[in-house]
Design a protein around this motif. Structure first.
Motif, PDB file in Angstrom:
ATOM      1  N   VAL A   1      52.253  47.668   6.211  1.00  0.00           N
ATOM      2  CA  VAL A   1      51.085  48.166   6.412  1.00  0.00           C
ATOM      3  C   VAL A   1      50.319  48.216   5.992  1.00  0.00           C
TER       4      VAL A   1
ATOM      5  N   MET B   1      52.078  43.360  19.071  1.00  0.00           N
ATOM      6  CA  MET B   1      52.064  43.967  17.710  1.00  0.00           C
ATOM      7  C   MET B   1      51.083  44.931  17.790  1.00  0.00           C
ATOM      8  N   VAL B   2      51.239  46.078  17.692  1.00  0.00           N
ATOM      9  CA  VAL B   2      49.967  47.427  17.320  1.00  0.00           C
ATOM     10  C   VAL B   2      49.414  47.022  16.044  1.00  0.00           C
TER      11      VAL B   2
ATOM     12  N   LEU C   1      48.298  48.405  13.578  1.00  0.00           N
ATOM     13  CA  LEU C   1      47.937  50.044  12.744  1.00  0.00           C
ATOM     14  C   LEU C   1      47.330  49.770  11.687  1.00  0.00           C
TER      15      LEU C   1
ATOM     16  N   LYS D   1      43.977  49.061  13.256  1.00  0.00           N
ATOM     17  CA  LYS D   1      42.681  50.191  13.624  1.00  0.00           C
ATOM     18  C   LYS D   1      42.447  51.256  13.392  1.00  0.00           C
ATOM     19  N   THR D   2      43.611  51.227  12.143  1.00  0.00           N
ATOM     20  CA  THR D   2      43.091  52.775  11.332  1.00  0.00           C
ATOM     21  C   THR D   2      42.004  52.895  10.658  1.00  0.00           C
TER      22      THR D   2
END
Lengths: 377, 247
Positions: free
Chosen positions: A304, A1-2, A4, A7-8
């Motif tokens: 998210v 899984m990225v 998100l 990383k953001t």
């Protein structure tokens, strides 16, 4: 899984910094106020925490050590009959009036009458054996170093307690009292100072040491409520200490103050954090909308945002822990009373994470602007 | 590669659709009694002045918006009676989008941008990585995979967006003004790429644009005005290579 969310957060840390700082400050404030209040009010239980006894026996319903009433001295026999009990010792509490030499006027003092043997249980952790043995001298008392000025005496001086002449034979440290001044005397001296005829030959408490301290709960239950004596109640040392601290916190309104401030910190922290998160979501709303156009469900997008809030909370808590540890160390170095235990620290952490979750839920609302049809212009 | 016979299959169909928007109490009709069929394996371009309803038509055919009246079929499934959850699922399985703004996450590398939707599609991690790499190769960005949007040019960003749509292997690919934010050369590359995707993968590519440069590259051009299709003509495009997307 990225990852998100994570990383953001790393890539756009400047955007999230206000939220992390808000969470960190909120956590730090909760932590410090809890440590300070606990520190201040833990002196209400210094008689228990500073002693080596496992059980405390006192008048039924006693809310705090300072509120004891005399009990039947024969209960001592009942205690000693229990095979788990190693030793029993009386403890006398006398509310008294102090008059020093240098015209300081009257001062309300709490006289603790303790067994002056070097291995006495009460105040075993506060009074070194040598200092304690000086209490064997007639009319000897010990006062805390920090209270000397207030009482207007030095070691070796004389004063009167309840019009009875006493002599200061030593100075303790760490025995400051809440709402008064602690004076330690031998049991014999304390009996002389006690002017209440109802207390004659009756101790305020009996304290006991067990062969196995871990059995305290079971022994306390077993010994409680024996017939043939005046009424009494048995507490484990930790329960009685907690009872005393809680009584003071609630009686003085400090507990309500703590809760009120915790609420204010929670609300302010949540407002700042949610605003930052809302702005962060709004900044990525076109990307979220694109994901939704590609079929990524709103539910997944909400996760998210919540994950992002959780990371903000974790980072904030880390900041709070580091700064909190440093500030608490500094406070201890300056003799500021601070006490922090694991359950309270955990409670602060849970409150802080609750704050970020609420903020995350608020930020989720701004996902409703992530309508993919709005991308078609 | 898709057999050419499927190129004639109708994959998108609108029957007598109508759509109006309310602004305050004023009802403004955008589409009125429009019918249309779009075929697989071709690049269909909808052109027209702004406000003519072409973006609304794209939104309706792609399942982003609902019609007020009429019926919409995509891949033989009726879209207008699907609930929002089912529409999301339909889009996840069958559609790709390329927008005018590239809408890439600043924090993710090109490869991660492409991988992200694949995870939601349930593609295993390793396969997602491979598919993302393949799609980026296909749009000529194999050497730029590890870069973030800030390190890419506009044309490259749009190609990442195309790779993101392409990696899902969608049957339907929708592009809204895909060249408007690009210079001439980049725009040329992008439209060629969309055209080749239609030819190579047999994808239905529906593109909305007012960019006149695109007309020569489409298999079919629909001219719209005031919510109606005025003109529907097939272009006889010179042979487009069917191997690889990068010229």
């Amino acid at each position: 899984m990225v990852a998100l969310a994570r990383k953001t957060l790393v890539h756009e840390w400047r955007r999230f910094l206000p939220a992390i700082l808000a969470v960190g400050f909120a956590g730090l404030l909760q932590l410090l106020q809890a440590a300070l209040v606990l520190g201040i009010f833990s002196s209400a239980s210094i008689y228990v925490t500073g002693s080596a006894a496992d059980l405390w026996v006192g008048y039924p319903g006693t809310q705090s050590v300072s509120l004891g009433r005399s009990i039947d001295p024969n209960v001592e026999g009942r205690l000693l009959m229990d095979p788990a009990v190693e030793r029993v010792e009386p403890f006398l509490w006398v509310d008294a009036d102090w008059r020093g030499q240098s015209g300081t006027g009257g001062e309300s003092v709490y006289v603790s009458g303790v067994d002056p043997r070097p291995d006495g249980l009460v105040f075993a952790r506060v009074l070194p054996p040598a200092l304690r043995m000086r209490l064997r001298e007639p009319d000897a008392v010990i006062v805390d170093q920090a209270d000397m000025d207030k009482l207007g005496v030095r070691v070796g001086d004389s004063a009167t307690i309840n019009s009875y002449r006493v002599r200061v034979v030593g100075a303790s440290s760490g025995l400051r009292a809440l709402g008064g001044v602690n004076v330690v005397a031998s049991l014999d001296t304390a009996r002389v100072l006690d002017t209440d005829p109802a207390d004659r030959d009756r101790p305020t408490y009996l304290v006991a040491r067990l062969h196995d301290p871990a059995a305290a709960d079971a022994v306390a239950r077993r010994i409680s409520g024996a017939r043939g004596f005046d009424r009494y109640e048995v507490w484990t040392a930790s329960a009685f200490a907690r009872r005393s601290v809680l009584y003071w916190m609630l009686d003085t309104g400090a507990g309500a103050g703590v809760l009120f401030l915790a609420g204010v910190v929670f609300v302010v922290g949540a407002i700042i954090t949610s605003q930052t998160l809302v702005a962060a979501v709004a900044g990525s709303v076109r990307e979220y909308a694109t994901l939704n156009a590609l079929g990524v469900g709103m539910r997944a997008l909400r996760w998210v945002v919540l994950e992002q809030a959780t990371w903000v909370g974790v980072c904030g808590l880390l900041c709070a822990s580091v700064f909190g540890a440093a500030l608490l160390a500094l406070a201890r170095g300056q003799d500021v009373p601070v006490v922090l235990d694991v359950p309270v620290a955990l409670a602060c952490a849970v409150l802080t994470m609750g704050l970020t979750t609420v903020s995350g839920l608020a930020a989720i609302r701004s996902l409703r602007h992530a309508d993919p049809a709005s991308l078609l212009r | 590669m898709m057999p050419t016979t499927s190129a004639t299959r109708v994959t998108l169909r609108a029957e007598d659709i109508g759509k109006a928007f309310m602004s305050g109490k004023v009802r403004t009709p955008v589409l009125d009694g429009l019918s249309l069929s779009v075929r697989a394996g071709e690049l269909t371009l909808i052109s027209g002045p702004s406000g003519c309803g072409k973006s609304t038509l794209l939104a309706i055919l792609s399942g982003l918006q609902r019609v007020d009246t009429g019926r919409v079929f995509a891949l033989d499934q009726r879209l207008d009676d699907l609930d929002p959850r089912a529409l999301e699922r339909f889009r996840l399985l069958h559609t790709g989008f390329v927008f005018q703004g590239f809408n890439l996450f600043p924090a993710l590398t090109a490869r991660e941008q492409v991988e992200l939707p694949l995870h939601y599609l349930g593609v295993p991690r390793r396969e997602a990585r491979e598919r993302a790499a393949r799609s980026l190769e296909e749009v000529g960005l194999a050497h730029r995979m590890a870069l973030r949007p800030a390190e890419l040019s506009g044309g490259e960003k749009q190609r990442v967006a195309i790779a993101r749509a392409l990696s899902k292997e969608p049957a339907l690919l929708f592009a809204d003004e895909p060249t408007s934010a690009l210079d001439a050369a980049s725009g040329q590359i992008v439209i060629d790429m969309l055209h080749r995707i239609a030819r190579v993968h047999g994808t239905t590519v529906l593109c909305v644009s007012h960019d006149p440069r695109l007309i020569g590259h489409a298999d079919r051009v629909l001219s719209m005005e005031d919510g109606r299709i005025l003109n529907d003509r097939r272009e006889t495009t010179p042979g487009v290579p069917t191997e690889g997307l990068v010229p």
